[in-house]
Each structure stands twice: as C-alpha cells, then as structure tokens.
Enzyme design. Structure first.
Site, PDB file in Angstrom:
ATOM      1  N   ASP A 123       0.850  -1.193   0.000  1.00  0.00           N
ATOM      2  CA  ASP A 123       0.000   0.000   0.000  1.00  0.00           C
ATOM      3  C   ASP A 123       0.889   1.249   0.000  1.00  0.00           C
ATOM      4  O   ASP A 123       1.711   1.422   0.901  1.00  0.00           O
ATOM      5  CB  ASP A 123      -0.888  -0.044   1.260  1.00  0.00           C
ATOM      6  CG  ASP A 123      -1.895   1.097   1.299  1.00  0.00           C
ATOM      7  OD1 ASP A 123      -1.965   1.862   0.322  1.00  0.00           O
ATOM      8  OD2 ASP A 123      -2.603   1.211   2.313  1.00  0.00           O
ATOM      9  N   ASP A 152      -3.303   2.424  -5.796  1.00  0.00           N
ATOM     10  CA  ASP A 152      -2.068   2.407  -5.004  1.00  0.00           C
ATOM     11  C   ASP A 152      -1.961   1.207  -4.071  1.00  0.00           C
ATOM     12  O   ASP A 152      -1.194   1.235  -3.120  1.00  0.00           O
ATOM     13  CB  ASP A 152      -1.942   3.704  -4.204  1.00  0.00           C
ATOM     14  CG  ASP A 152      -2.908   3.750  -3.042  1.00  0.00           C
ATOM     15  OD1 ASP A 152      -4.082   3.382  -3.243  1.00  0.00           O
ATOM     16  OD2 ASP A 152      -2.498   4.128  -1.931  1.00  0.00           O
ATOM     17  N   GLU A 153      -2.704   0.175  -4.323  1.00  0.00           N
ATOM     18  CA  GLU A 153      -2.683  -0.992  -3.430  1.00  0.00           C
ATOM     19  C   GLU A 153      -2.745  -2.276  -4.235  1.00  0.00           C
ATOM     20  O   GLU A 153      -3.465  -2.337  -5.231  1.00  0.00           O
ATOM     21  CB  GLU A 153      -3.966  -1.025  -2.585  1.00  0.00           C
ATOM     22  CG  GLU A 153      -4.029  -0.130  -1.426  1.00  0.00           C
ATOM     23  CD  GLU A 153      -5.433  -0.207  -0.838  1.00  0.00           C
ATOM     24  OE1 GLU A 153      -5.838  -1.288  -0.365  1.00  0.00           O
ATOM     25  OE2 GLU A 153      -6.131   0.815  -0.892  1.00  0.00           O
TER      26      GLU A 153
HETATM   27 MG   LIG Z   1      -2.445   3.962   0.174  1.00  0.00          MG
END
Ligand SMILES: [Mg+2]
Length: 403
Positions: free
Chosen positions: A9, A111-112
């Site tokens: 993350d 973003d993960e």
């Molecule tokens: Mg994040």
C-alpha cells in the site's frame, strides 16, 4: 497449507506522487514536508481535500473536508491539483516492479495490491525479509514509500499494512489476530463503514475483539449478510483468492507488406489509416486504452526503423491513433521506398483515464454508456420488445405501490 499473502500500500499516494512530480518539474521543495494538500477545484463543489501531508494532518486537516475549512485550520496551507495521469504512471511502475517477482498479483486500487507469496516462497525465501526488500527497493527505485502487510489471507494482510505508517512492514498471522487486531477500535476493521460503526457501538461493540466474540446469530439478525461478513473479518477469516488482473503488457500490432513499394506520402496515408482502424478496433474490443503508439517502417533494402510516442492520456480512438501515426511517419520516414508499414499500440491499460477522475459528470456519462450497451446487447439477443416490456412492467408496479 497456510497461505502467505502480502498487501502493498503506497503511503499517502496522491500527495507523495504529486511531490515527486513537482520535484521532477523543478519545484524547490518537497511538499511531503510542508503543510500541503491535494485538493479538487476550489471554485466548484468538488473543492475538497483529497490527501494531506503529515504536518497538515497534525494541524487537524482531514480528508474530505472543504478547502475553505482546511485553510482555517492551517493558514499556510499549500494546495495542489491532482494529476491522475501521473498517478496512473506511478501506479503502473509499482505494479510492473512487483510483477517481476510473480504474476499472482491483484491490483486492489490505484495504489494498493495483493501478492500471493505462497508459491514463490521457495524462490525468494522468508516473507518478512522479502517484504523489507521490496519496500526498500520501491523507495530507492521509484522514490515513494509503501507499507507492506503480511498475513495468511487478504484481509489480514490488508489490516496489517494499515498498522503504523509510513515505510513499515507488519505481520498479522493467524496466531496474532487476538493480540494485534482484537484491541483495535471497531472503526478500524476493514469493511466497517462510517454508518455501521455507530450502530455497532450502540450495541456495545467498541473493539474488533468485541465483535469477534459477539453472538453471531444476533449480529446476523441485525446486519443480515453484512453481519456475517463483518463477524468473519473480526475473527480474521477470509478465503478469497488473489485474482491476478489481466496482464496488460501485451501489445496490439498490425502491419502490411505492400504489393509494390510506396514512394510518396499520399500513398502511405491510406495504408496507415487502414492499420489505425484495425488496431483501434482490436483495442476497443479488448476494452483497453493505449498510452504508446508506434510506427514501424521497412524499406526496400529490408532496413527496419520505428518511432513511437507516449501520450499524456491513453486513447482508444481510431482518429487519435491515425493522427499520431501520421506525425510519427512524417518525422521518421527517410524517403527511401517502403516495403512494409506497421502500427503498434503499447502500454495498454484497462483503466479508463476518466474512471479514476473524481468528476461525477464523467461517471454519470459512463453509467449512461454502460446502460446503453446493456440495452443494445439485450435488444440484439431478444428483440426490441423485451426492454419496453420490462420498463412498462416496472412502472406499472411502481404506480401500484405508490398509490
Ligand atoms: Mg495507500
């Protein structure tokens, strides 16, 4: 065999990616170290805080509040607009890097992602060491920090990556659930939303442990299916597999060996148009957008050369592909007689550039488009009557109950 799942993350993705972009463009300061936020357009109703720096956070700025409110808390606040195109670029870099270890990666958001380590442990060794290695390499190679969570399923990996931030690795193995997760506030449990948390607190559930030890039949009767799900999560249970996204590193290309050599531009243009139509159609059939358009030329001496352009925004339109290809052709061609012309679309993405923007208008438009598509499919399959019938019936039912 217990699974080993990693959740990667990006820390404060929008803010740190914007910081990198600004530095790249020559901005003197790293906005990660200032009172700074990423915010929507001030004039319009979407003028809200999308991400904030650590120091802005310390002064009480929260995600989702208006820019006006944020400024009251933090007079020196610097505001920057989001750049989704750059975010997508950074996101792609991250997933490309992680894909070098395994194809078992599921992108969970921009973003993960989840990475299934179970079957590659014999290649890379201890998962904790591996997690530190990728965390440090991402920082070194890509310039931003991530948290890595390790668990025996996706839920636990995700909960673990959310522990202390930034730039950290945490584990939440099955045997650690009671000691590491149960003491957390109920709001911290993945899947418990802002609306549900107060309801849980009302019945005396204040921590994740409270929920885990609560009578399941009571929870289920109050919260139905969601209740069972939450209860399972609070006990660290989750069987869902890591589902790899389609690999988008394939390119689409098409070329034509010409019956006779092409000697001038006007002969080349229709050939390029036909190629653009062809690759454009394949792209749309795959529901993808291309970032890179490349032209390939082979001359009569079998000398090959090519030229490509990276677009700021990916496209799936034949007209865009054609226009770029023509420009590339004109920039590249050395006027030797041509034997073959090829077009290639590369860096394909399934993410519609507009989908990741926050503009509601676009989302609404897309909803209309997908509804239209569904209607088209149904009409094709069952004839046009089916839709009219369904609509008529529904409105008749509504009328009946509205009386
Ligand atoms: Mg994040």
């Amino acid at each position: 065999m217990k699974r080993i799942i990693l959740h990667v993350d990006v820390n404060n993705a929008f803010l740190s990616w914007t910081a990198l972009l600004l530095l790249k463009e020559g901005y003197k300061e790293d906005i990660r170290k200032l009172d700074a936020i990423i915010g929507g357009d001030e004039d319009k109703r979407r003028g809200v805080v999308l991400a904030k720096s650590t120091s802005a956070k310390k002064k009480g700025v929260v995600t989702g509040e208006t820019l006006y409110n944020a400024r009251k808390k933090c007079p020196n606040l610097q505001t920057f607009s989001p750049n989704y195109h750059f975010y997508q670029e950074m996101s792609n870099k991250l997933f490309t890097y992680l894909s070098s270890f395994t194809p078992d990666i599921e992108q969970f958001s921009i973003d993960e992602c989840f990475l299934d380590y179970t079957h590659i442990k014999h290649l890379y060794g201890d998962e904790l060491k591996f997690a530190y290695k990728i965390k440090d390499e991402i920082k070194e190679k890509l310039g931003f920090t991530v948290n890595v969570g390790i668990g025996n399923n996706k839920l636990c990996a995700k909960m673990a990556s959310d522990f202390e931030k930034p730039d950290r690795v945490h584990t939440l193995y099955e045997e650690e659930i009671k000691t590491k997760m149960w003491l957390l506030a109920i709001e911290d449990l993945y899947g418990v939303g802002r609306k549900t948390a107060p309801k849980l607190r009302k019945i005396g559930i204040n921590t994740i442990g409270d929920l885990a030890n609560f009578d399941l039949s009571k929870i289920s009767s109050i919260f139905k299916k969601q209740g069972l799900e939450m209860w399972r999560f609070s006990n660290g249970k989750d069987d869902s597999p890591v589902i790899p996204n389609e690999t988008d590193n394939k390119c689409i290309s098409n070329s034509t060996t010409l019956a006779k050599n092409i000697l001038n531009r006007n002969e080349a243009y229709p050939v390029i148009m036909a190629l653009a139509e062809n690759v454009g159609l394949s792209l749309r059939q795959q529901k993808k957008y291309a970032y890179v358009i490349a032209i390939q030329i082979r001359d009569k001496y079998f000398h090959n050369y090519s030229h490509q352009k990276k677009l700021d925004n990916p496209t799936n339109l034949t007209s865009d592909i054609y226009n770029v290809a023509i420009k590339l052709f004109n920039d590249t061609w050395d006027e030797e007689p041509i034997r073959l012309i090829g077009l290639r679309l590369d860096k394909l993405t399934a993410v519609n550039p507009y989908q990741i923007s926050l503009f509601e208008e676009v989302e609404e438009k897309e909803m209309d488009t997908s509804l239209q598509e569904t209607i088209d499919i149904l009409k094709n399959k069952y004839g046009s009557k089916i839709i009219r019938n369904a609509v008529t019936k529904e409105s008749a039912i509504k009328k009946k109950y509205q009386k």
